[in-house]
Design an enzyme around this catalytic site. Sequence first.
Site, mmCIF file in Angstrom:
data_model
loop_
_atom_site.group_PDB
_atom_site.id
_atom_site.type_symbol
_atom_site.label_atom_id
_atom_site.label_comp_id
_atom_site.label_asym_id
_atom_site.label_seq_id
_atom_site.Cartn_x
_atom_site.Cartn_y
_atom_site.Cartn_z
ATOM 1 N N ASP A 1 29.769 -56.307 -13.681
ATOM 2 C CA ASP A 1 29.639 -55.110 -12.870
ATOM 3 C C ASP A 1 28.537 -54.269 -13.514
ATOM 4 O O ASP A 1 28.295 -54.369 -14.721
ATOM 5 C CB ASP A 1 30.974 -54.360 -12.851
ATOM 6 N N TYR B 1 27.786 -50.456 -12.775
ATOM 7 C CA TYR B 1 28.115 -49.051 -13.023
ATOM 8 C C TYR B 1 29.388 -48.908 -13.843
ATOM 9 O O TYR B 1 30.465 -49.284 -13.408
ATOM 10 C CB TYR B 1 28.254 -48.297 -11.702
ATOM 11 N N ARG C 1 31.192 -39.051 -10.137
ATOM 12 C CA ARG C 1 31.688 -40.429 -10.263
ATOM 13 C C ARG C 1 33.067 -40.579 -9.623
ATOM 14 O O ARG C 1 33.344 -41.560 -8.934
ATOM 15 C CB ARG C 1 31.726 -40.848 -11.727
#
Length: 174
Positions: free
Chosen positions: A8, A10, A39
Site C-alpha cells: 500500500d 499511503y 486523513r
Amino acid sequence: MIKALVFDAYGTLYDVHSVKKACDSPFPEKGETISAEWRKKQLEYFFQRQMMGRYRPFDEVTRDALRYACKAEGAKLTKENEDMLMEAYLELDLFEEVEGVLGKLSDKQRVVFSNGSGNMIGPLVNGSKIVDDIDMVISADEIKQYKPAAAAYAHALDRLGVERNEVLFMSSNS
C-alpha cells in the site's frame, strides 16, 4: 513461493502526515490537526463511497476531505492554498526504513497498489527515491473499486499475473 510483494502507498510507504509542514504554511499551528482530520475524513469518505457504490476518484475524495478538515479547524481555504496542499500530497515523505527494505527485496516483483487515482499515485512514486525499486504501480481507480473490496485485490492479482498464494499484500492500514 512468493513472487510479488505488494505495498500500500499511503501510510505504509509514504507518511501522509508529512503534509503537516505544508498545512502549517497557510495555517500556522494548525498543520497537525488539519493533517489528522484530513486523513481521517479521506478514509471515511472512500470507505463510505465504496459501501454505497458511489465511486469517486481518490483525488476528488482527498480534496473533499481537505475542505472538510480546514472548515472543521476554522481555517479559510483559498483556491491557491487548496491547490498547494493537494500538490503536497504528490510529494509525501517516505518512511525512513522504506528505501533500505525495498532495496533488499529485489529478488521479488515490488509493486505499489493504492486507492490513489493515477494522477496522484503516479507522480508520488515517480518523484520519490524508490521509483527504481518499484516494478509496477496499480491503482484501484482502474476498476473503480477501493480496497478493501475483493474486486480490487482480484484486479491486482490479474495485473500481476500471479496466484493468490504467490503474493504478499502489505499495509499499515486496517
